[in-house]
Design a protein around this motif. Structure first.
Motif, PDB file in Angstrom:
ATOM      1  N   TYR A 238     -12.239   1.664  -6.451  1.00 28.69           N
ATOM      2  CA  TYR A 238     -13.006   0.704  -5.663  1.00 28.69           C
ATOM      3  C   TYR A 238     -12.093  -0.228  -4.871  1.00 28.69           C
ATOM      4  O   TYR A 238     -12.372  -0.564  -3.715  1.00 28.69           O
ATOM      5  CB  TYR A 238     -13.908  -0.122  -6.577  1.00 28.69           C
ATOM      6  CG  TYR A 238     -15.115   0.612  -7.119  1.00 28.69           C
ATOM      7  CD1 TYR A 238     -15.541   1.819  -6.571  1.00 28.69           C
ATOM      8  CD2 TYR A 238     -15.852   0.084  -8.175  1.00 28.69           C
ATOM      9  CE1 TYR A 238     -16.658   2.476  -7.056  1.00 28.69           C
ATOM     10  CE2 TYR A 238     -16.973   0.742  -8.678  1.00 28.69           C
ATOM     11  CZ  TYR A 238     -17.368   1.936  -8.119  1.00 28.69           C
ATOM     12  OH  TYR A 238     -18.479   2.571  -8.602  1.00 28.69           O
ATOM     13  N   MET A 239     -11.000  -0.657  -5.491  1.00 29.06           N
ATOM     14  CA  MET A 239     -10.082  -1.561  -4.797  1.00 29.06           C
ATOM     15  C   MET A 239      -9.418  -0.865  -3.604  1.00 29.06           C
ATOM     16  O   MET A 239      -9.211  -1.488  -2.551  1.00 29.06           O
ATOM     17  CB  MET A 239      -9.025  -2.076  -5.772  1.00 29.06           C
ATOM     18  CG  MET A 239      -9.570  -3.037  -6.826  1.00 29.06           C
ATOM     19  SD  MET A 239      -8.306  -3.598  -7.977  1.00 29.06           S
ATOM     20  CE  MET A 239      -7.358  -4.694  -6.910  1.00 29.06           C
ATOM     21  N   LEU A 240      -9.092   0.410  -3.760  1.00 26.51           N
ATOM     22  CA  LEU A 240      -8.493   1.156  -2.647  1.00 26.51           C
ATOM     23  C   LEU A 240      -9.496   1.323  -1.508  1.00 26.51           C
ATOM     24  O   LEU A 240      -9.144   1.188  -0.328  1.00 26.51           O
ATOM     25  CB  LEU A 240      -8.005   2.523  -3.134  1.00 26.51           C
ATOM     26  CG  LEU A 240      -6.787   2.509  -4.067  1.00 26.51           C
ATOM     27  CD1 LEU A 240      -6.506   3.911  -4.604  1.00 26.51           C
ATOM     28  CD2 LEU A 240      -5.556   1.961  -3.336  1.00 26.51           C
ATOM     29  N   VAL A 241     -10.749   1.628  -1.853  1.00 23.65           N
ATOM     30  CA  VAL A 241     -11.787   1.739  -0.825  1.00 23.65           C
ATOM     31  C   VAL A 241     -11.976   0.394  -0.126  1.00 23.65           C
ATOM     32  O   VAL A 241     -12.060   0.322   1.111  1.00 23.65           O
ATOM     33  CB  VAL A 241     -13.118   2.219  -1.445  1.00 23.65           C
ATOM     34  CG1 VAL A 241     -14.247   2.117  -0.427  1.00 23.65           C
ATOM     35  CG2 VAL A 241     -12.987   3.656  -1.934  1.00 23.65           C
ATOM     36  N   ALA A 242     -12.029  -0.683  -0.926  1.00 22.86           N
ATOM     37  CA  ALA A 242     -12.184  -2.016  -0.343  1.00 22.86           C
ATOM     38  C   ALA A 242     -11.010  -2.347   0.576  1.00 22.86           C
ATOM     39  O   ALA A 242     -11.194  -2.900   1.666  1.00 22.86           O
ATOM     40  CB  ALA A 242     -12.296  -3.058  -1.454  1.00 22.86           C
ATOM     41  N   ALA A 243      -9.792  -1.987   0.148  1.00 23.17           N
ATOM     42  CA  ALA A 243      -8.606  -2.261   0.976  1.00 23.17           C
ATOM     43  C   ALA A 243      -8.692  -1.519   2.308  1.00 23.17           C
ATOM     44  O   ALA A 243      -8.352  -2.070   3.365  1.00 23.17           O
ATOM     45  CB  ALA A 243      -7.343  -1.851   0.223  1.00 23.17           C
ATOM     46  N   GLY A 244      -9.159  -0.255   2.262  1.00 19.19           N
ATOM     47  CA  GLY A 244      -9.304   0.499   3.499  1.00 19.19           C
ATOM     48  C   GLY A 244     -10.313  -0.134   4.437  1.00 19.19           C
ATOM     49  O   GLY A 244     -10.108  -0.186   5.659  1.00 19.19           O
ATOM     50  N   ALA A 245     -11.420  -0.653   3.872  1.00 20.69           N
ATOM     51  CA  ALA A 245     -12.434  -1.302   4.704  1.00 20.69           C
ATOM     52  C   ALA A 245     -11.914  -2.622   5.274  1.00 20.69           C
ATOM     53  O   ALA A 245     -12.125  -2.931   6.450  1.00 20.69           O
ATOM     54  CB  ALA A 245     -13.696  -1.538   3.880  1.00 20.69           C
ATOM     55  N   ILE A 246     -11.220  -3.388   4.422  1.00 25.62           N
ATOM     56  CA  ILE A 246     -10.688  -4.686   4.866  1.00 25.62           C
ATOM     57  C   ILE A 246      -9.650  -4.508   5.970  1.00 25.62           C
ATOM     58  O   ILE A 246      -9.621  -5.254   6.951  1.00 25.62           O
ATOM     59  CB  ILE A 246     -10.063  -5.436   3.671  1.00 25.62           C
ATOM     60  CG1 ILE A 246     -11.138  -5.796   2.641  1.00 25.62           C
ATOM     61  CG2 ILE A 246      -9.323  -6.700   4.135  1.00 25.62           C
ATOM     62  CD1 ILE A 246     -10.576  -6.184   1.284  1.00 25.62           C
ATOM     63  N   GLY A 247      -8.790  -3.497   5.824  1.00 27.60           N
ATOM     64  CA  GLY A 247      -7.706  -3.298   6.779  1.00 27.60           C
ATOM     65  C   GLY A 247      -8.098  -2.592   8.051  1.00 27.60           C
ATOM     66  O   GLY A 247      -7.273  -2.431   8.961  1.00 27.60           O
ATOM     67  N   SER A 248      -9.356  -2.159   8.154  1.00 28.46           N
ATOM     68  CA  SER A 248      -9.818  -1.461   9.358  1.00 28.46           C
ATOM     69  C   SER A 248      -9.968  -2.438  10.517  1.00 28.46           C
ATOM     70  O   SER A 248      -9.915  -3.665  10.327  1.00 28.46           O
ATOM     71  CB  SER A 248     -11.161  -0.792   9.070  1.00 28.46           C
ATOM     72  OG  SER A 248     -12.198  -1.763   9.022  1.00 28.46           O
ATOM     73  N   PRO A 249     -10.138  -1.926  11.737  1.00 27.10           N
ATOM     74  CA  PRO A 249     -10.348  -2.826  12.883  1.00 27.10           C
ATOM     75  C   PRO A 249     -11.518  -3.784  12.705  1.00 27.10           C
ATOM     76  O   PRO A 249     -11.554  -4.853  13.323  1.00 27.10           O
ATOM     77  CB  PRO A 249     -10.605  -1.846  14.044  1.00 27.10           C
ATOM     78  CG  PRO A 249      -9.903  -0.590  13.650  1.00 27.10           C
ATOM     79  CD  PRO A 249     -10.049  -0.518  12.159  1.00 27.10           C
ATOM     80  N   LEU A 250     -12.480  -3.407  11.848  1.00 26.59           N
ATOM     81  CA  LEU A 250     -13.632  -4.292  11.617  1.00 26.59           C
ATOM     82  C   LEU A 250     -13.242  -5.546  10.856  1.00 26.59           C
ATOM     83  O   LEU A 250     -13.837  -6.607  11.031  1.00 26.59           O
ATOM     84  CB  LEU A 250     -14.706  -3.546  10.821  1.00 26.59           C
ATOM     85  CG  LEU A 250     -15.423  -2.393  11.518  1.00 26.59           C
ATOM     86  CD1 LEU A 250     -16.301  -1.647  10.512  1.00 26.59           C
ATOM     87  CD2 LEU A 250     -16.271  -2.909  12.668  1.00 26.59           C
ATOM     88  N   GLY A 251     -12.234  -5.421   9.946  1.00 21.72           N
ATOM     89  CA  GLY A 251     -11.917  -6.522   9.054  1.00 21.72           C
ATOM     90  C   GLY A 251     -13.052  -6.734   8.062  1.00 21.72           C
ATOM     91  O   GLY A 251     -13.988  -5.931   7.982  1.00 21.72           O
ATOM     92  N   SER A 252     -12.981  -7.821   7.316  1.00 21.94           N
ATOM     93  CA  SER A 252     -14.048  -8.079   6.332  1.00 21.94           C
ATOM     94  C   SER A 252     -14.368  -9.564   6.221  1.00 21.94           C
ATOM     95  O   SER A 252     -14.930 -10.007   5.224  1.00 21.94           O
ATOM     96  CB  SER A 252     -13.638  -7.543   4.955  1.00 21.94           C
ATOM     97  OG  SER A 252     -12.504  -8.244   4.474  1.00 21.94           O
TER      98      SER A 252
END
Length: 520
Positions: A269-283
């Motif tokens: 879950y943390m790796l998935v969250a990191a991928g979402a956070i680091g995307s151009p969308l940010g979080s």
């Protein structure tokens, strides 16, 4: 006395001995069982809500929620290994704390299962709409794909899937173990693909500020508030606890399976969250035009997301299919659509198991006399508890039609946390009351683990939004009125009948044992 109405522990154990299972599961099999039961649903459905509550700090939220689940699971395992008839906190409470508290726990579990099924139905709706848009360019009217809180009128796709699953269950359809294994593989593969594609292009600057809403804010905001919502992503770990009876050397292998599966899922879950956070969308959380924080599922957030979408920008917190949206934003359009397809295919099986678990809860309570026994009537042709299933399906459908996924998940979590707290208390009471009774698995360091479970459950409950907190006592109050109006007088235990209905031949199986049709 109400607290003197206790279901006979010896009767339950005698029943359990009749259905004693072969001990065949080792630590690795138990860990894999846990990973399969846990992973997927919450991360597909609740990433957007977690981002709105905690921003990049949602990575820590996963750790907090996983830690609370770990200590709760260790308490759960002791009772599950002693009373392996159903793995139900209702049964445990009935045998230890008496009928009225058991009724309240069972009533809370009814809330958990039904509202969780509604939450996943709404989550499935988001991916369904995304599939139509991504593959075929079809845009459904916004009024028909969201409830009033989301700026629409009714969520018709959520209504459709909830009614479809209810109809299948009434007809006697359940998922097979083989189909379940395939769906677990689809979820794990989809999330692995997401991690492989998203992590290499991560932008580290997106991780600042790391906790934009702090650790504990108002109305469920902050890292701990996000943990209270993300707790939904770990529902299912009790499959490991309730498999204690089938485990070789349970004292060693159950903790390994529990901690191992929770650790693997937390890292995932943390790796998935990191991928979402680091995307151009940010979080980073979406704020109003005045710079005020907007709660997930609120009309204000929905309106603000509509404004931003009109400007060509859909933040992570606004997406109804977060992981698919991230990959499309990175540039992997087809992979994004495939991630959405994986959720589209896998989530209905979760709805099925949730409604099925709710049906089982009602069935046992009805056979115990706490609800009208007519409810547990089995259909003469389909051999299913059709009345209970239909009532459950209608409730699930109504909630899915009008409420957003984040609010539904928070309400479901309130019921789950109440049940886990009750289990922790039951373990302590039974350990003091009957210290010499045989326990295939004993919770290690109980006087640390049980209080940690209570503190963790209470802490997460108090971190939920106020309206989600209030649902549980109101629901419990309605339950008490129903109990004193009917169950108190009709109770079989109150009338001196010693019965154990969890293993009736026509009873639905526990959710984790759903492997064959009702009429097989």
């Amino acid at each position: 006395m109400i607290f003197g109405r206790v279901k006979s522990l010896d009767a339950i154990l005698r029943t359990a001995e009749k259905k004693s299972l072969h001990r065949s599961l080792g630590a690795i099999q138990l860990t894999l069982l846990g990973v399969g039961a846990i992973i997927g649903t919450g991360i597909f459905v609740l990433t957007s809500e977690a981002a709105q509550k905690a921003g990049p700090g949602m990575m820590i939220s996963f750790v907090i929620a996983g830690a609370v689940c770990a200590v709760a699971a260790l308490c759960y395992s002791e009772l599950a290994s002693m009373l392996p008839v159903s793995g139900s906190a209702y049964t445990y409470s009935y045998a230890v704390m008496g009928e009225m508290l058991a009724w309240l726990v069972g009533w809370a579990l009814v809330l958990e299962y039904a509202v969780a099924a509604s939450a996943v139905s709404v989550g499935w709706s988001g991916y369904f709409v995304g599939q139509l848009r991504g593959w075929f360019g079809i845009e459904l009217p916004p009024e028909l794909i969201a409830g009033p809180f989301g700026g629409g009128i009714i969520n018709l796709p959520a209504v459709f899937i909830a009614l479809l699953i209810t109809g299948l269950l009434i007809r006697g359809t359940t998922e097979s173990a083989r189909v379940n294994a395939v769906l677990v593989a689809i979820k794990v593969t989809a999330l692995t693909v997401f991690i492989v594609l998203a992590l290499p292009v991560m932008k580290m600057e997106n991780f600042e500020p790391f906790t934009p809403m702090g650790w504990a804010g108002n109305n469920g905001a902050g890292v701990i508030g996000a943990a209270a919502s993300i707790f939904f992503a770990y529902v299912g770990f009790d499959a490991v606890s309730t498999a204690a009876e089938e485990t070789k050397n349970p004292q060693r292998n159950v903790p390994i399976g529990l901690i191992g599966s929770l650790a693997i899922c937390t890292i995932f879950y943390m790796l998935v969250a990191a991928g979402a956070i680091g995307s151009p969308l940010g979080s980073q959380p979406v704020m109003s035009a005045m710079g005020e924080w907007l709660a997930p599922g609120s009309a204000g957030l929905s309106a603000r997301c509509t404004e931003l979408s009109a400007l060509g920008h859909e933040p992570l917190s606004c997406s109804k299919e977060a992981l698919a949206h991230v990959l499309r934003e990175i540039g992997y359009l087809n992979f994004g659509n495939l991630i959405g397809l994986a959720a589209f295919l896998a989530l209905p099986s979760v709805i099925l198991v949730m409604i099925y678990g709710q049906t089982r809860m009602f069935f046992v309570m009805s056979r115990d006399g706490l609800l009208p026994e007519k409810l547990s009537t089995v259909h003469p042709k389909w051999k299913t508890p059709h009345i209970i299933t239909a009532i459950t399906g209608i409730g699930v459908t109504l909630a899915a039609a009008f409420l957003p996924v984040g609010k539904l998940a928070d309400i479901a979590n309130a019921g789950t946390l109440a049940a886990f707290l009750a289990v922790a208390v039951c373990v302590v009471v039974l350990r003091r009351r009957e210290p010499n009774r045989h326990r295939p698995f004993r919770t290690p360091a109980l006087w640390l683990v049980a209080p940690a479970t209570v503190i963790g459950c209470v802490g997460l409950y108090l971190s939920l939004p106020f309206e989600a907190q209030m649902v549980l006592p109101v629901w419990g109050g309605v339950g008490l009125l129903l109990y004193f109006a009917y169950g108190y007088r009709a109770s079989h235990v109150g009338r001196g009948l010693v019965e154990v209905h969890e293993t009736d031949a026509d009873a639905p199986l526990p959710p984790h044992e759903v492997e064959k049709p009702f009429n097989a």
